[in-house]
Enzyme design. Structure first.
Site, PDB file in Angstrom:
ATOM      1  N   ASN A 136      -4.354   5.250  -1.870  1.00  0.00           N
ATOM      2  CA  ASN A 136      -5.453   5.883  -1.134  1.00  0.00           C
ATOM      3  C   ASN A 136      -5.946   7.125  -1.857  1.00  0.00           C
ATOM      4  O   ASN A 136      -5.161   7.944  -2.319  1.00  0.00           O
ATOM      5  CB  ASN A 136      -4.975   6.285   0.265  1.00  0.00           C
ATOM      6  CG  ASN A 136      -4.652   5.074   1.110  1.00  0.00           C
ATOM      7  OD1 ASN A 136      -5.537   4.411   1.623  1.00  0.00           O
ATOM      8  ND2 ASN A 136      -3.357   4.758   1.218  1.00  0.00           N
TER       9      ASN A 136
ATOM     10  N   GLU B 147      -6.328  -4.654   8.655  1.00  0.00           N
ATOM     11  CA  GLU B 147      -5.292  -3.635   8.862  1.00  0.00           C
ATOM     12  C   GLU B 147      -4.762  -3.722  10.278  1.00  0.00           C
ATOM     13  O   GLU B 147      -5.442  -4.201  11.184  1.00  0.00           O
ATOM     14  CB  GLU B 147      -5.892  -2.239   8.697  1.00  0.00           C
ATOM     15  CG  GLU B 147      -6.578  -1.978   7.391  1.00  0.00           C
ATOM     16  CD  GLU B 147      -7.082  -0.539   7.332  1.00  0.00           C
ATOM     17  OE1 GLU B 147      -7.646  -0.073   8.331  1.00  0.00           O
ATOM     18  OE2 GLU B 147      -6.882   0.096   6.284  1.00  0.00           O
TER      19      GLU B 147
ATOM     20  N   GLU C 267       0.851  -1.191   0.000  1.00  0.00           N
ATOM     21  CA  GLU C 267       0.000   0.000   0.000  1.00  0.00           C
ATOM     22  C   GLU C 267       0.883   1.236   0.000  1.00  0.00           C
ATOM     23  O   GLU C 267       1.844   1.323   0.770  1.00  0.00           O
ATOM     24  CB  GLU C 267      -0.918   0.024   1.227  1.00  0.00           C
ATOM     25  CG  GLU C 267      -1.779   1.291   1.242  1.00  0.00           C
ATOM     26  CD  GLU C 267      -2.805   1.336   2.366  1.00  0.00           C
ATOM     27  OE1 GLU C 267      -2.885   0.365   3.141  1.00  0.00           O
ATOM     28  OE2 GLU C 267      -3.518   2.352   2.457  1.00  0.00           O
TER      29      GLU C 267
ATOM     30  N   ASP D 225     -11.957   1.213   2.465  1.00  0.00           N
ATOM     31  CA  ASP D 225     -10.970   1.323   3.545  1.00  0.00           C
ATOM     32  C   ASP D 225     -11.661   1.573   4.887  1.00  0.00           C
ATOM     33  O   ASP D 225     -12.798   2.037   4.926  1.00  0.00           O
ATOM     34  CB  ASP D 225     -10.042   2.505   3.213  1.00  0.00           C
ATOM     35  CG  ASP D 225      -8.651   2.318   3.794  1.00  0.00           C
ATOM     36  OD1 ASP D 225      -8.461   1.406   4.612  1.00  0.00           O
ATOM     37  OD2 ASP D 225      -7.756   3.092   3.404  1.00  0.00           O
TER      38      ASP D 225
ATOM     39  N   GLU E 276      -8.063   2.637  -2.935  1.00  0.00           N
ATOM     40  CA  GLU E 276      -8.692   2.556  -1.609  1.00  0.00           C
ATOM     41  C   GLU E 276      -9.407   3.856  -1.309  1.00  0.00           C
ATOM     42  O   GLU E 276      -8.834   4.931  -1.453  1.00  0.00           O
ATOM     43  CB  GLU E 276      -7.635   2.302  -0.527  1.00  0.00           C
ATOM     44  CG  GLU E 276      -6.923   0.970  -0.685  1.00  0.00           C
ATOM     45  CD  GLU E 276      -6.136   0.590   0.565  1.00  0.00           C
ATOM     46  OE1 GLU E 276      -6.131   1.366   1.534  1.00  0.00           O
ATOM     47  OE2 GLU E 276      -5.520  -0.494   0.542  1.00  0.00           O
TER      48      GLU E 276
HETATM   49  P1  C2E Z   1      -4.821   3.968   6.077  1.00  0.00           P
HETATM   50  O1  C2E Z   1      -5.167   3.951   4.638  1.00  0.00           O
HETATM   51  O2  C2E Z   1      -5.726   3.223   6.977  1.00  0.00           O
HETATM   52  O3  C2E Z   1      -3.347   3.431   6.176  1.00  0.00           O
HETATM   53  C1  C2E Z   1      -2.912   2.605   7.136  1.00  0.00           C
HETATM   54  C2  C2E Z   1      -2.328   3.402   8.255  1.00  0.00           C
HETATM   55  O4  C2E Z   1      -2.101   2.518   9.298  1.00  0.00           O
HETATM   56  C3  C2E Z   1      -0.986   3.978   7.901  1.00  0.00           C
HETATM   57  O5  C2E Z   1      -0.831   5.161   8.592  1.00  0.00           O
HETATM   58  C4  C2E Z   1      -0.043   2.961   8.457  1.00  0.00           C
HETATM   59  O6  C2E Z   1       1.225   3.464   8.747  1.00  0.00           O
HETATM   60  C5  C2E Z   1      -0.756   2.577   9.681  1.00  0.00           C
HETATM   61  N1  C2E Z   1      -0.357   1.247  10.086  1.00  0.00           N
HETATM   62  C6  C2E Z   1       0.015   0.226   9.290  1.00  0.00           C
HETATM   63  N2  C2E Z   1       0.245  -0.890  10.002  1.00  0.00           N
HETATM   64  C7  C2E Z   1       0.031  -0.550  11.298  1.00  0.00           C
HETATM   65  C8  C2E Z   1       0.115  -1.280  12.522  1.00  0.00           C
HETATM   66  O7  C2E Z   1       0.444  -2.464  12.564  1.00  0.00           O
HETATM   67  N3  C2E Z   1      -0.238  -0.645  13.657  1.00  0.00           N
HETATM   68  C9  C2E Z   1      -0.613   0.683  13.633  1.00  0.00           C
HETATM   69  N4  C2E Z   1      -0.926   1.236  14.795  1.00  0.00           N
HETATM   70  N5  C2E Z   1      -0.699   1.383  12.489  1.00  0.00           N
HETATM   71  C10 C2E Z   1      -0.371   0.780  11.335  1.00  0.00           C
HETATM   72  P2  C2E Z   1      -0.334   6.444   7.906  1.00  0.00           P
HETATM   73  O8  C2E Z   1       0.736   6.121   6.927  1.00  0.00           O
HETATM   74  O9  C2E Z   1      -0.035   7.404   8.971  1.00  0.00           O
HETATM   75  O10 C2E Z   1      -1.569   6.879   7.095  1.00  0.00           O
HETATM   76  C11 C2E Z   1      -2.680   7.346   7.760  1.00  0.00           C
HETATM   77  C12 C2E Z   1      -3.836   7.550   6.823  1.00  0.00           C
HETATM   78  O11 C2E Z   1      -3.605   8.620   5.913  1.00  0.00           O
HETATM   79  C13 C2E Z   1      -4.072   6.342   5.921  1.00  0.00           C
HETATM   80  O12 C2E Z   1      -4.787   5.413   6.623  1.00  0.00           O
HETATM   81  C14 C2E Z   1      -4.832   6.965   4.806  1.00  0.00           C
HETATM   82  O13 C2E Z   1      -6.185   7.050   5.104  1.00  0.00           O
HETATM   83  C15 C2E Z   1      -4.269   8.353   4.734  1.00  0.00           C
HETATM   84  N6  C2E Z   1      -3.339   8.434   3.615  1.00  0.00           N
HETATM   85  C16 C2E Z   1      -2.060   8.016   3.536  1.00  0.00           C
HETATM   86  N7  C2E Z   1      -1.552   8.291   2.301  1.00  0.00           N
HETATM   87  C17 C2E Z   1      -2.552   8.854   1.606  1.00  0.00           C
HETATM   88  C18 C2E Z   1      -2.656   9.383   0.271  1.00  0.00           C
HETATM   89  O14 C2E Z   1      -1.760   9.318  -0.537  1.00  0.00           O
HETATM   90  N8  C2E Z   1      -3.858   9.924  -0.086  1.00  0.00           N
HETATM   91  C19 C2E Z   1      -4.898   9.982   0.763  1.00  0.00           C
HETATM   92  N9  C2E Z   1      -6.039  10.509   0.344  1.00  0.00           N
HETATM   93  N10 C2E Z   1      -4.837   9.511   2.018  1.00  0.00           N
HETATM   94  C20 C2E Z   1      -3.676   8.980   2.421  1.00  0.00           C
HETATM   95 CA    CA Z   2      -7.388   1.893   6.673  1.00  0.00          CA
HETATM   96 CA    CA Z   3      -5.616   2.717   3.059  1.00  0.00          CA
END
Ligand code: C2E
Ligand code: CA
Ligand code: CA
Length: 660
Positions: free
Chosen positions: A91, A210, A36, A153, A123
């Site tokens: 995403n 997730e 992802e 998602d 997603e």
């Molecule tokens: P998401 O799509 O639900 O992405 C998964 C988030 O969970 C990611 O946070 C990831 O680092 C975190 N994560 C993954 N595995 C674990 C785990 O085992 N434990 C915990 N506690 N967390 C884990 P991240 O990278 O901070 O991203 C947060 C949210 O930001 C994402 O949630 C997504 O909704 C959004 N996001 C990230 N990149 C993009 C993007 O390019 N465009 C858009 N529109 N949203 C984005």
């Molecule tokens: Ca998610």
């Molecule tokens: Ca996602």
């Protein structure tokens, strides 16, 4: 927020956003199937900023598409990613899904980056409400036309999840990590995850969990039937440079059998049934009419279903962790050798066993046991799965059948004739022991084709041909031959029989009777006397009367009243042994069953039946409530010469008793 927008625009200009990639892993095999893409902002002053902080700003600035484009371009610049065959999840904000320009933007990016769009998953979070569903639908449709997949998602966190799920053509469902986090501890979370996975499966969607951080979570998700996992257990989001390492990484190995205890009931992640189906299987497991359990190498119950607990007479919890010897001490010595054999690798199925009788119950219980060795992925035996079925009912029915069979056989022995049964190959499988008294040949020797030895050499071929002909054509047998008596004389016999067919019209056996020809003549004469007397009353009496001739084993006469009550069930000349013994209970004009055919009972067994109630539907459809009575007729010398059956309507049944 003007400054935010300016900041974002500047950051995009300066290429401050970069993608990181987090592995998506097949839970069953630990195999990497995709990554992802998650956005990061390398801020010149603040350092790396998390998307939760800047994504809302990007959205407000209306620059989401530009960010997506930047991130995709950067991702497609990674040769290992493009060459890997991995699925790339991206995403998008809910707003982007309403942007008619998005599909062409993605198509153009993918084409420039030489990335097949069918390896792209889009997603969308459901938290942001889609105001214009119709537009989103259209965009989603066009993305799917490109070949992209669509994932919902953070499923379970928004308030309109189900509406979105229904409205848009999703392929995948991502279970929000808040549920996964608490699922090993909180029953409610576990139930939600189970329900979401079940929902996904029933909609034909791939399910992705997730936030998988521990092996215990992975095991449980696998057990619940979830397809993919994503989380720190498999890897944190990492820059593109890490993709080759992810690809070469040894797949997360799973202990193939890890009992995880959840609130008293144990579950398994064994590969016995396909893991994905384990959740559904659990329901079947508990509801199955069969006792099921899994034993480890030390013969301890690691899991069992409720049925088995009931069979063993103690609750599920009283089994778990205990040995078979502790739970069913009386039965253990009998089953232990079977379990040991299964542990040595031998599958054992269908062993019937009588349970030691409980002191207070007179009913013997019989069970059917099967043991299957269970192996891990390395082929090593880790335990035994056991199935047990209570077949007591069936056993009792079989026993009753055997008893009625022996009763029937006994009837045959009493017969003055020699009834016989041939199998479908023409071998004698049963014959009355009267054959012994006629020929001196023991029954043992007569069975099969042994009886042929007693035939006159000149009659052997014609007799055997008569049987072969009957087996070929289904026609009745009627053949005369001579047999040697113990005194060394030849005695003429007449043998007649008719094949019996199965539902498919195949011959299953031939039933018949052998009689001494000269004796028959004699008996025939004697019967004539009785006949004369009988015939006079036959026509006149208001009750149904049917007369059978024992020597011929045929119906001699059916009076008008019997004809009226039973229709064509009996007719003069009808061969009693030829009678179709089974019939549906009240079908029009059905033949009588063996039990109801009192003439056959009288002639074959010399049995008198005083009154047998019978509901009989005649050919015209009327249901008559009848009473049958039957008795053998003996000649002066005590010889059985015939039988008489009386048929009455039940209203006048009392008369029958008086008459008989
Ligand atoms: P998401 O799509 O639900 O992405 C998964 C988030 O969970 C990611 O946070 C990831 O680092 C975190 N994560 C993954 N595995 C674990 C785990 O085992 N434990 C915990 N506690 N967390 C884990 P991240 O990278 O901070 O991203 C947060 C949210 O930001 C994402 O949630 C997504 O909704 C959004 N996001 C990230 N990149 C993009 C993007 O390019 N465009 C858009 N529109 N949203 C984005
Ligand atoms: Ca998610
Ligand atoms: Ca996602």
């Amino acid at each position: 927020m003007r400054s935010d927008a300016a900041n974002i625009a500047r950051a995009l200009e300066n290429d401050e956003f970069f993608p990181v990639f987090q592995p998506l892993v097949e839970l069953k095999t630990g195999q990497l199937t995709g990554v992802e893409l998650l956005a990061r902002w390398q801020h010149p002053v603040s350092g790396v900023i998390a998307p939760d902080v800047f994504i809302p700003q990007v959205e407000i600035s209306g620059l989401s598409n530009r960010l997506t484009q930047k991130l995709l371009e950067s991702a497609f610049a990674s040769v290992p990613l493009v060459a890997s065959g991995l699925v790339l999840s991206v995403n998008l904000s809910a707003l982007q899904l309403q942007d008619a320009d998005l599909p062409s933007l993605i198509a153009a990016c993918a084409e420039r980056g030489a990335f097949p769009p069918d390896r792209l998953t889009i997603e969308v979070t459901e938290s942001a409400l889609l105001d214009d569903l119709a537009r989103a639908k259209d965009v989603a449709r066009r993305l799917k036309d490109l070949g992209c997949s669509l994932a919902l998602d953070d499923f379970g966190t928004g308030y309109s999840s189900l509406r979105h799920l229904q409205a848009l053509p999703f392929d995948k469902l991502k279970v929000d990590r808040s549920f996964v986090r608490s699922m090993t501890a909180a029953r409610e979370s576990r139930k939600i995850v189970a329900a979401v996975v079940g929902l996904g499966q029933s909609l034909g969607l791939m399910t992705i969990a997730e936030g998988v951080e521990t092996q215990a979570q992975a095991n449980m998700l696998l057990w619940l039937g979830c397809d993919l996992g994503q989380g720190w257990l498999y890897g944190k989001p990492a820059p593109a440079g890490e993709i080759p390492r992810m690809l070469s990484g040894v797949p997360q190995t799973f202990a193939s059998f890890l009992p995880a205890h959840i609130e008293g009931s144990s579950v398994m992640t064994a590969d016995l049934p396909p893991a994905q189906r384990l959740a559904q299987l659990q329901a079947i497991y508990d509801g199955a009419p069969v006792g099921l359990c899994f034993l480890d190498r030390n013969l301890r119950y690691l899991s069992l279903n409720r049925r088995l607990a009931v069979m063993n007479g103690s609750p599920v919890t009283a089994h778990l962790g205990k040995t078979v010897g502790e739970v069913i001490p009386r039965m253990f010595p009998m089953v232990e050798p079977l379990i040991r054999r299964a542990l040595a690798g031998e599958p054992i199925s269908g062993v019937e066993m009588q349970k030691p009788m409980p002191d207070d119950s007179g009913q013997a219980e019989t069970v059917l046991l099967s043991y299957q060795p269970a192996r891990d992925e390395a082929g090593e035996i880790v335990g035994v799965s056991m199935a047990v079925m209570d077949v007591s009912e069936r056993k009792r029915a079989e026993q009753a059948l055997r008893e009625s069979e022996s009763h029937y056989r006994h009837m045959m022995q009493l017969n003055p004739h020699v009834p016989w049964v041939l199998d479908a190959q023409g071998a004698v499988i049963e014959a009355s022991s009267r054959w012994e008294s006629v020929t001196g040949q023991t029954m043992d020797r007569a069975l099969g084709d042994g009886w042929v030895q007693m035939l006159h050499p000149d009659d052997v071929e014609s007799t055997l041909e008569a049987i072969r002909h009957s087996l070929r054509t289904g026609h009745a047998i009627d053949v005369n031959y001579r047999v040697r008596t113990p005194e060394g004389q030849w005695k003429w016999m007449r043998s007649r029989g008719s094949p019996r067919f199965d539902g498919a019209g195949k011959i299953v056996s031939i039933y018949g009777v052998v009689e001494e020809v000269h004796e028959q003549r004699q008996i025939g004469n004697e019967l004539k006397t009785c006949q004369a007397e009988l015939e006079a009353v036959l026509e006149l009496v208001p009750m149904g009367l049917i007369v059978a001739n024992a020597a011929e084993a045929t119906i001699h006469a059916v009076n008008p009243a019997a004809k009226r009550l039973l229709g064509d069930a009996f007719f003069p000349g009808q061969y009693l042994l030829e009678h179709n013994w089974e019939g549906p209970s009240d079908a029009p004009g059905r033949p009588l069953t063996r039990h109801e055919n009192l003439l056959a009972r009288a002639i074959l067994g010399g049995e008198a039946v005083e009154s047998l109630p019978l509901d009989y539907r005649s050919a015209d459809g009327t249901l008559a409530q009848l009473v049958l009575a039957g008795k053998p007729v003996f000649a002066e010398g005590g010889q059985l010469v015939g039988a008489l059956m009386i048929v009455l309507e039940r209203a006048s049944a009392k008369e029958a008793v008086a008459i008989i």
